[in-house]
Enzyme design. Structure first.
Site, short mmCIF file in Angstrom:
data_model
loop_
_atom_site.label_atom_id
_atom_site.label_comp_id
_atom_site.label_asym_id
_atom_site.label_seq_id
_atom_site.Cartn_x
_atom_site.Cartn_y
_atom_site.Cartn_z
N ARG A 180 0.82 -1.09 -0.03
CA ARG A 180 0.23 0.14 0.07
C ARG A 180 0.78 1.49 0.02
NH1 ARG A 180 -2.42 -1.04 6.07
NH2 ARG A 180 -0.58 -1.45 6.64
N ALA A 241 -1.77 -15.14 5.26
CA ALA A 241 -1.87 -13.95 6.07
C ALA A 241 -3.27 -13.99 6.95
CB ALA A 241 -2.25 -12.96 5.07
N ARG A 242 -4.41 -13.66 6.15
CA ARG A 242 -5.67 -13.99 7.29
C ARG A 242 -6.70 -14.49 6.04
NH1 ARG A 242 -3.45 -14.44 10.98
NH2 ARG A 242 -3.54 -13.12 12.96
N GLU A 271 -12.14 -19.90 10.89
CA GLU A 271 -11.40 -20.88 11.36
C GLU A 271 -12.25 -21.36 12.66
OE1 GLU A 271 -7.55 -19.79 12.01
OE2 GLU A 271 -7.21 -19.16 9.96
N HIS A 289 -3.48 -23.39 10.14
CA HIS A 289 -3.04 -22.15 10.54
C HIS A 289 -1.86 -22.34 11.45
CE1 HIS A 289 -4.30 -17.81 11.94
NE2 HIS A 289 -2.87 -17.89 11.88
N GLY A 291 1.30 -21.18 10.78
CA GLY A 291 2.34 -20.05 10.42
C GLY A 291 3.72 -20.09 11.12
C1 DGY Z 1 -0.13 -14.08 14.07
O1 DGY Z 1 0.77 -13.83 14.71
O2 DGY Z 1 -0.97 -13.47 13.52
C2 DGY Z 1 -0.63 -15.53 13.74
O3 DGY Z 1 -1.31 -15.68 12.59
C3 DGY Z 1 -1.35 -16.13 14.93
O4 DGY Z 1 -2.26 -15.12 15.14
#
Ligand code: DGY
Length: 323
Positions: A180, A241-242, A271, A289, A291
């Site tokens: 951005r 990411a999300r 989730e 999830h 990550g």
């Molecule tokens: C983060 O740190 O954002 C991970 O996805 C867990 O919330």
């Protein structure tokens, strides 16, 4: 001085819980059950600090009580779109997160997904475990070459840059970036990366697209049907990411109709619910999830929260203050 009263909403690594118990008057969630919004609202009246995670929801109504005792929400995680930071700010509640310490492991999971989906590792493992493998043959489970391909990175913060580092230096990938704000030329130069102005400019140029932007309302369904159509046929989408950044219904359609090559997802919009249309797509790799899920990183995240609390209760501005 009495010790600050702290609520930890989920189980944390043992080493961190042990250290926190020495410093604070601590309530742990020994059953590790997610709290409801009502539980958190109630806790706001009883604790000096609440230590939430991505599984907790803190919309404005959670802050709506006559007298909150909570002065800081020290989030365990870098993403904080689950907290209404504006509601926190108007009530003078500080919010912190845990950046930096999880960038490498999150980029590692994005690489894992990219390699798995491109080389059909999930399909291959399912075939083998189910006893369907009939042996080597020249046309078996032919995938897509990763090395030397073009990777588009949407969101070029710490995790996006860790992804570029791995992809460029490990796999000789050409890096395109959409962010951005303008990324400093010296940062782009580190990875020989080129920044393009819009998502629309990036998508048609890439063999792989990896999402590293924040979640929340601003980026909800950033990747929608129209933008999936802009991807190259055969290209792959990676999301660590999300979940809300991708329109899951539109992605399922793109996977089923083969308008893109495949996808790798570590995050989901609701989730732990994963839509059936995604579960049934063979050209999709799904992870729950993971990550930041390494011992080293999960401990580092916890100790980073402790640093933020030490600053806050020591009268300093916490280094990771986001509101
Ligand atoms: C983060 O740190 O954002 C991970 O996805 C867990 O919330």
């Amino acid at each position: 001085m009495p010790k600050p009263r702290i609520l930890v909403t989920r189980r944390w690594p043992q080493a961190v819980e042990t250290r926190m118990a020495e410093v604070f008057d601590l309530d742990l969630n020994r059953g590790d059950n997610p709290l409801s919004e009502a539980d958190i609202r109630d806790a706001m009246g009883r604790y000096d600090a609440i230590l939430p995670t991505v599984t907790d929801r803190l919309p404005a109504k959670v802050f709506d009580l006559p007298k909150a005792r909570t002065k800081i929400l020290a989030n365990y995680g870098v993403g904080f779109a689950h907290i209404d930071t504006e509601a926190a700010r108007t009530r003078g509640i500080t919010v912190t997160n845990t950046p930096d310490v999880l960038s490498e492991c999150t980029a590692d999971i994005a690489m894992t997904l990219m390699l798995m989906v491109a080389r059909r590792a999930g399909e291959g493992e399912r075939e083998l475990r189910e006893g369907r493998w009939s042996g080597w043959r020249p046309t078996h489970l032919i995938g897509t070459k990763v090395s030397g391909a073009t990777l588009g990175i949407i969101g070029f913060g710490r995790i996006g840059q860790a992804m570029a580092q791995r992809a460029h230096f490990g796999f000789g990938m050409k890096i395109l970036v959409q962010n951005r704000s303008a990324v400093p030329a010296e940062v782009l130069a580190l990875y020989n990366a080129v920044q393009v102005p819009t998502v629309e400019d990036l998508l048609p140029e890439c063999d792989f697209v990896s999402l590293h932007c924040p979640g929340g309302a601003a980026n909800r369904h950033l990747i929608n049907a129209r933008r999936l159509d802009l991807m190259r046929p055969g290209a792959f989408l990676i999301n660590t990411a999300r979940g809300e950044v991708v329109d899951e219904h539109a992605l399922a359609q793109a996977l089923w109709f083969g308008t893109i090559g495949g996808a790798g997802l570590d995050v989901f919009e609701r989730e732990p619910h994963v839509p059936d249309a995604l579960l049934g797509a063979d050209n999709l790799v799904l992870l729950p999830h993971l990550g930041s899920a390494t011992r080293e990183t999960r401990e580092a995240m916890g100790f980073r929260v402790l640093d933020n609390l030490a600053d806050f209760f020591g009268g300093k501005t916490p280094r990771d203050r986001v509101a």
